[in-house]
Scaffold this motif. Structure first.
Motif, short mmCIF file in Angstrom:
data_model
loop_
_atom_site.label_atom_id
_atom_site.label_comp_id
_atom_site.label_asym_id
_atom_site.label_seq_id
_atom_site.Cartn_x
_atom_site.Cartn_y
_atom_site.Cartn_z
N UNK A 1 8.90 -0.90 10.46
CA UNK A 1 9.91 -0.58 9.45
C UNK A 1 9.27 -0.27 8.10
N UNK A 2 8.31 -1.09 7.70
CA UNK A 2 7.61 -0.87 6.42
C UNK A 2 6.93 0.50 6.43
N UNK A 3 6.23 0.80 7.50
CA UNK A 3 5.48 2.06 7.57
C UNK A 3 6.39 3.28 7.66
N UNK A 4 7.35 3.24 8.57
CA UNK A 4 8.20 4.40 8.80
C UNK A 4 9.17 4.66 7.65
N UNK A 5 9.66 3.61 7.02
CA UNK A 5 10.62 3.77 5.93
C UNK A 5 9.95 3.76 4.56
N UNK A 6 8.61 3.67 4.55
CA UNK A 6 7.83 3.71 3.31
C UNK A 6 8.34 2.66 2.31
N UNK A 7 8.50 1.43 2.80
CA UNK A 7 9.00 0.36 1.94
C UNK A 7 7.91 -0.13 1.01
N UNK A 8 8.29 -0.45 -0.20
CA UNK A 8 7.38 -1.00 -1.20
C UNK A 8 7.65 -2.50 -1.29
N UNK B 1 9.06 -4.08 -4.40
CA UNK B 1 10.44 -3.78 -4.75
C UNK B 1 11.36 -4.87 -4.18
N UNK B 2 12.12 -5.56 -5.03
CA UNK B 2 13.03 -6.61 -4.53
C UNK B 2 14.04 -6.11 -3.50
N UNK C 1 16.00 -6.14 2.02
CA UNK C 1 16.30 -5.38 3.24
C UNK C 1 15.57 -5.98 4.44
N UNK C 2 14.28 -6.27 4.28
CA UNK C 2 13.51 -6.84 5.39
C UNK C 2 14.01 -8.23 5.76
#
Length: 92
Positions: A49-56, A59-60, A65-66
């Motif tokens: 999820x982090x990689x595919x959705x480019x999550x930072x 960022x709170x 979300x996670x």
């Protein structure tokens, strides 16, 4: 002897986590209700999820979300999936 826990994800007694995976009350709750296998499975989904959705992770909103997805995963509810992820094929 390995410590076990009744896993809320897999609904059976499985090997427990050796220590809380997160700080505070939430980490203690996860250690008491989630198996080592379920935690490892969550970590794999979380990474996708982090990689595919480019999550930072700074960022709170991304962290919230996670956390929501993690609770849904452990409670066997539908979770978001990494679009385009193709699981490796198993050798027969």
């Amino acid at each position: 002897m390995t410590k076990t826990v009744f896993c809320r994800k897999y609904q059976q007694e499985l090997e427990a986590l050796p220590f809380p995976p997160l700080p505070g009350k939430q980490g203690q709750e996860i250690q008491a209700t989630v198996s080592k296998q379920a935690w490892e499975d969550w970590q794999a989904l979380q990474t996708r999820l982090i990689n595919e959705k480019h999550l930072n992770m700074l960022d709170p909103e991304s962290r919230a979300y996670l956390m929501e997805q993690m609770q849904r995963f452990f409670d066997n509810q539908d979770t978001d999936q990494a679009e385009g992820y193709v699981p490796p094929t198993q050798a027969t």
